[in-house]
Scaffold this motif. Structure first.
Motif, mmCIF file in Angstrom:
data_model
loop_
_atom_site.group_PDB
_atom_site.id
_atom_site.type_symbol
_atom_site.label_atom_id
_atom_site.label_comp_id
_atom_site.label_asym_id
_atom_site.label_seq_id
_atom_site.Cartn_x
_atom_site.Cartn_y
_atom_site.Cartn_z
ATOM 1 N N CYS A 165 0.844 -1.189 0.000
ATOM 2 C CA CYS A 165 0.000 0.000 0.000
ATOM 3 C C CYS A 165 0.890 1.253 0.000
ATOM 4 C CB CYS A 165 -0.887 -0.017 1.244
ATOM 5 S SG CYS A 165 -1.798 1.512 1.516
ATOM 6 N N CYS A 202 0.229 2.969 3.758
ATOM 7 C CA CYS A 202 0.584 2.331 5.040
ATOM 8 C C CYS A 202 1.548 1.151 4.909
ATOM 9 C CB CYS A 202 -0.687 1.886 5.758
ATOM 10 S SG CYS A 202 -1.450 0.391 5.072
ATOM 11 N N ASN A 251 0.903 -1.860 4.025
ATOM 12 C CA ASN A 251 0.256 -3.164 4.172
ATOM 13 C C ASN A 251 0.315 -3.842 2.789
ATOM 14 O OD1 ASN A 251 -1.367 -5.273 5.045
ATOM 15 N ND2 ASN A 251 -3.278 -4.115 4.859
ATOM 16 N N CYS A 271 -4.396 0.019 0.198
ATOM 17 C CA CYS A 271 -4.981 -1.221 0.712
ATOM 18 C C CYS A 271 -6.449 -1.019 1.098
ATOM 19 C CB CYS A 271 -4.171 -1.748 1.887
ATOM 20 S SG CYS A 271 -4.402 -0.806 3.404
ATOM 21 N N CYS A 310 -6.960 1.406 4.120
ATOM 22 C CA CYS A 310 -6.776 2.836 3.809
ATOM 23 C C CYS A 310 -7.913 3.376 2.939
ATOM 24 C CB CYS A 310 -5.436 3.067 3.117
ATOM 25 S SG CYS A 310 -4.040 2.887 4.237
HETATM 26 ZN ZN ZN Z 1 -2.921 0.986 3.462
#
Ligand code: ZN
Length: 197
Positions: free
Chosen positions: A56, A59, A61, A68, A71
């Motif tokens: 992502c 973040c 992820n 992601c 988010c």
């Molecule tokens: Zn994210």
């Protein structure tokens, strides 16, 4: 030494974390006995994960898109960030259902023995987000082991200067363990009992 493809497979498997030479051999011989279709599915899944999954942009992820699922979710509180070491810790936190903000995945923890310093983690990216996203609270959820604690104190020190609430999830988690191995109830309690730093 085995011949050709069998030896190649043993060596490839042996490169995986936590797989010693004996396990690599056992897995390789197991794979030799499975159905062709099962082997093909496994191989394709590994290729697909490399082609389709990325990190992502916000973040870090794992994600199939630019940002992601978490988010992109408008129901999540964008002003609170929970800092974790790895995507698997994020998943552990998600399973508790306690946290409604967004995450920041550091990509590891500070570990001088392994040569991992603050610059090797996504701390700069975290600081940028705090500046850009009107963040009011940061919850530090690094693992309850030496590296995780060192990372938490480092973050607490640099975040102190900023006008935000900074907290650390409560102890009570098995010391030396990883978040991902804590059950939902224990981790949920640790989150609820987070203390301000
Ligand atoms: Zn994210």
């Amino acid at each position: 030494m085995y011949e050709g493809p069998v030896q190649d497979l043993i060596e490839e498997l042996g490169r995986l974390p936590g797989i010693g030479p004996k396990s690599a051999q056992r897995l390789a011989f197991h794979l030799l006995t499975i159905e062709f279709a099962d082997a093909e599915r496994l191989a394709n899944t590994i290729v697909a994960v490399k082609q389709k999954v990325r990190f992502c942009a916000r973040c870090f992820n794992v994600s199939e898109r630019e940002e992601c699922r978490i988010c992109r979710d408008p129901r999540r509180d964008p002003s609170v960030i929970c800092v974790v070491e790895e995507p698997r810790d994020l998943m552990a936190m998600e399973r508790t259902g306690e946290f409604r903000g967004r995450y920041h995945v550091l990509g590891g923890a500070i570990s001088p023995i392994d040569g991992v310093g603050p610059d090797d983690l996504r701390i700069k990216e975290l600081m940028t987000r705090i500046g850009d996203e009107n963040i009011t609270e940061v919850v530090i959820a690094t693992n309850p082991n030496i590296e995780g604690e060192a990372t938490a104190s480092y973050l607490a020190r640099i975040l102190k200067a900023m006008e935000l609430r900074v907290s650390r999830i409560a102890s009570g988690l098995p010391v030396g363990g990883d978040l991902e191995y804590a059950d939902e109830v224990t981790l949920g309690r640790a989150f609820a009992g987070r203390r301000e730093l």
